[in-house]
Scaffold this active site. Sequence first.
Site, PDB file in Angstrom:
ATOM      1  N   PHE A 178      -3.565  -0.564   7.032  1.00 47.98           N
ATOM      2  CA  PHE A 178      -4.114  -1.918   6.892  1.00 47.98           C
ATOM      3  C   PHE A 178      -5.179  -1.976   5.794  1.00 47.98           C
ATOM      4  CE2 PHE A 178      -2.495  -2.290  11.376  1.00 47.98           C
ATOM      5  CZ  PHE A 178      -1.484  -3.155  11.055  1.00 47.98           C
TER       6      PHE A 178
ATOM      7  N   THR B 188       4.018   1.539  -0.870  1.00 46.50           N
ATOM      8  CA  THR B 188       4.759   1.565  -2.129  1.00 46.50           C
ATOM      9  C   THR B 188       3.888   2.113  -3.253  1.00 46.50           C
ATOM     10  OG1 THR B 188       5.993  -0.384  -1.397  1.00 46.50           O
ATOM     11  CG2 THR B 188       6.096   0.145  -3.726  1.00 46.50           C
TER      12      THR B 188
ATOM     13  N   LYS C 154       6.655  -6.549  11.088  1.00 43.30           N
ATOM     14  CA  LYS C 154       5.917  -5.907  10.010  1.00 43.30           C
ATOM     15  C   LYS C 154       6.832  -5.140   9.071  1.00 43.30           C
ATOM     16  CE  LYS C 154       2.291  -2.495   9.100  1.00 43.30           C
ATOM     17  NZ  LYS C 154       3.164  -1.486   8.456  1.00 43.30           N
TER      18      LYS C 154
ATOM     19  N   LYS D 189       0.821  -1.210   0.000  1.00 46.86           N
ATOM     20  CA  LYS D 189       0.000   0.000   0.000  1.00 46.86           C
ATOM     21  C   LYS D 189       0.860   1.266   0.000  1.00 46.86           C
ATOM     22  CE  LYS D 189      -2.300   0.898   3.760  1.00 46.86           C
ATOM     23  NZ  LYS D 189      -1.914  -0.431   4.249  1.00 46.86           N
TER      24      LYS D 189
ATOM     25  N   ARG E 248       2.132   8.206   6.976  1.00 45.90           N
ATOM     26  CA  ARG E 248       2.412   8.206   8.406  1.00 45.90           C
ATOM     27  C   ARG E 248       3.877   7.904   8.687  1.00 45.90           C
ATOM     28  NH1 ARG E 248      -1.155   3.524  10.033  1.00 45.90           N
ATOM     29  NH2 ARG E 248      -0.489   2.923   7.953  1.00 45.90           N
TER      30      ARG E 248
ATOM     31  N   ALA F  84      -3.976   1.497  12.374  1.00 43.63           N
ATOM     32  CA  ALA F  84      -5.377   1.422  11.940  1.00 43.63           C
ATOM     33  C   ALA F  84      -6.141   0.300  12.612  1.00 43.63           C
ATOM     34  CB  ALA F  84      -5.449   1.261  10.426  1.00 43.63           C
TER      35      ALA F  84
ATOM     36  N   TRP G 151       7.101  -0.584  -8.249  1.00 38.78           N
ATOM     37  CA  TRP G 151       8.153  -1.166  -7.417  1.00 38.78           C
ATOM     38  C   TRP G 151       9.425  -1.398  -8.246  1.00 38.78           C
ATOM     39  CZ3 TRP G 151      11.297  -5.435  -7.194  1.00 38.78           C
ATOM     40  CH2 TRP G 151      11.912  -5.698  -5.957  1.00 38.78           C
TER      41      TRP G 151
ATOM     42  N   PHE H 290       4.058  -8.114  -9.261  1.00 40.71           N
ATOM     43  CA  PHE H 290       5.221  -8.908  -8.881  1.00 40.71           C
ATOM     44  C   PHE H 290       5.728  -9.617 -10.140  1.00 40.71           C
ATOM     45  CE2 PHE H 290       3.701  -7.980  -4.784  1.00 40.71           C
ATOM     46  CZ  PHE H 290       4.643  -8.348  -3.830  1.00 40.71           C
TER      47      PHE H 290
END
Length: 556
Positions: free
Chosen positions: A301, A73, A105, A71, A94, A273, A409, A381
Amino acid sequence: MTTDIEIARAAKKQPIQEIGAKLGISADNLVPFGHDKAKVSQDFIASLGDRPNGKLVLVTAINPTPAGEGKTTTTVGLGDGLNRIGKKAAVCIREASLGPNFGMKGGAAGGGYAQIVPMEDMNLHFTGDFHAITAAHNLLSAMIDNHIYWGNELEIDERRVSWRRVLDMNDRALRDVVTSLGGVSNGFPRQTGFDITVASEVMAILCLSTDLKDLERRLGDMIVAYRRDRSPIYARDIKADGAMTVLLKDAMQPNLVQTLENNPAFVHGGPFANIAHGCNSVVATTTALKLADYVVTEAGFGADLGAEKFMNIKCRKAGLAPDCVVLVATVRAMKMNGGVAKADLGAENVDAVKAGCPNLGRHIANLKQFGVPVVVAINHFVKDTDAEIEAVQDYVKKQGSEAIVSKHWADGSAGSEALAKRVAEIAESGKSQFAPLYHDEMPLFDKIKTIATRIYHADEVLADKKIRDQLRQWEEAGFGNLPICMAKTQYSFSTDPNLRGAPTGHSVPIREVRLSAGAGFVVVICGEIMTMPGLPSRPAAENIRLNDAGEIEGLF
């Protein structure tokens, strides 16, 4: 393969004054922290009030899985993509908590060629905002116990002190503790505990306040304890609000940094979140909206947590309205939702992709309830196959939306150009008809049921008489118009983290409710969610160290 930290370390950063100039912020209005990060002055922010707002784009995601969704990224990649196609765009995210960084995480700066730098600083101490929040919170804790020790003029019932302490670290041993042992000189023993800093009401207040006066008012409004007659004790009664504001004075100023492609990014605040409202600060978002034509922000999240709270809490309180929502998904996560083990995600499995798509569909339908157009970003990916991608796109089309492959990415803004163009078209179309899910006047328990049934698709909410009575008492005390902040697992629409996909027929058990009168919401703690996480069996901290060149290794 080049790691995230190696990519970030090789970045050709511009002096932060040059980044500020792209948004019209003069060097005099920046408070630099080194050469590559700065705070934006309060006086400059106050001068922007009459400017029109740019377009607001929210990035959210499906329920997180070990396969990864990306998210942050995608947020960074989309911001870079919008700048690439000629839009004046800024990113708002954030700050990272040390707990997850040293747990499992990871950080909060993006990844690959869609990152915010300086990545190492951002994921560690950064500009000290979290330390200031921790200090202000614990100052209040100390002053409460000190007030009781020196005679308890306010007649605080020591059994009903609701204010806990905080620490920005995962430490399960501190969840439930007894303080003031050791004799008369150490005070009166009582049971309490620690939460992680990002769960602090002070964090939520900093992220929802509009300026220092609003901050001090909200801090004073916090309920920290009760008397024997159940009347509340506020932080202002303890006379802590002024000193807490002093500690938070600099932390209230949003932080300006840059992406790998030297585009401006505001990084400020960090509530989780799953246990708080999960959005970056109102002051950062509103400042960016005055300075940029497009602001891309994220909510933590999955959309059932972060996006729901972004809409029902942040937008409601700050008068914001998103013009477009980007819902991030990956083929890998679809396969995992479809029952494929993490070790087998590299093999093509179109059937599993199709089986996992209902989780994505549920989020699309939920977001549309807020009246905002939704576009799905397939975070690409390298092992994703054309057939798998087509299966996701076909499914999304049947849900009345569209899915666009984004390769930010691997390729930075060149890989997100198609997504950026479509998001800009949607944002400019004026089709957003945003409205929160419930109105202020709805009873608190009905607000909880609305979220549980319309977002989680639960059959019922389970709450004993004590909790229902508490909610009614708060309504009678004038807090019935507050929104709800649900605290539950991020891994499922239900309160069972192992129940993936789009479950129905489940219940939402409420364990506890907490009144955050300063932040302006009621926290509803569901299932087994913890407000102080623990470390995993092999924490990431085991692999983090300095190498012989004095560089950080093992961070990411």
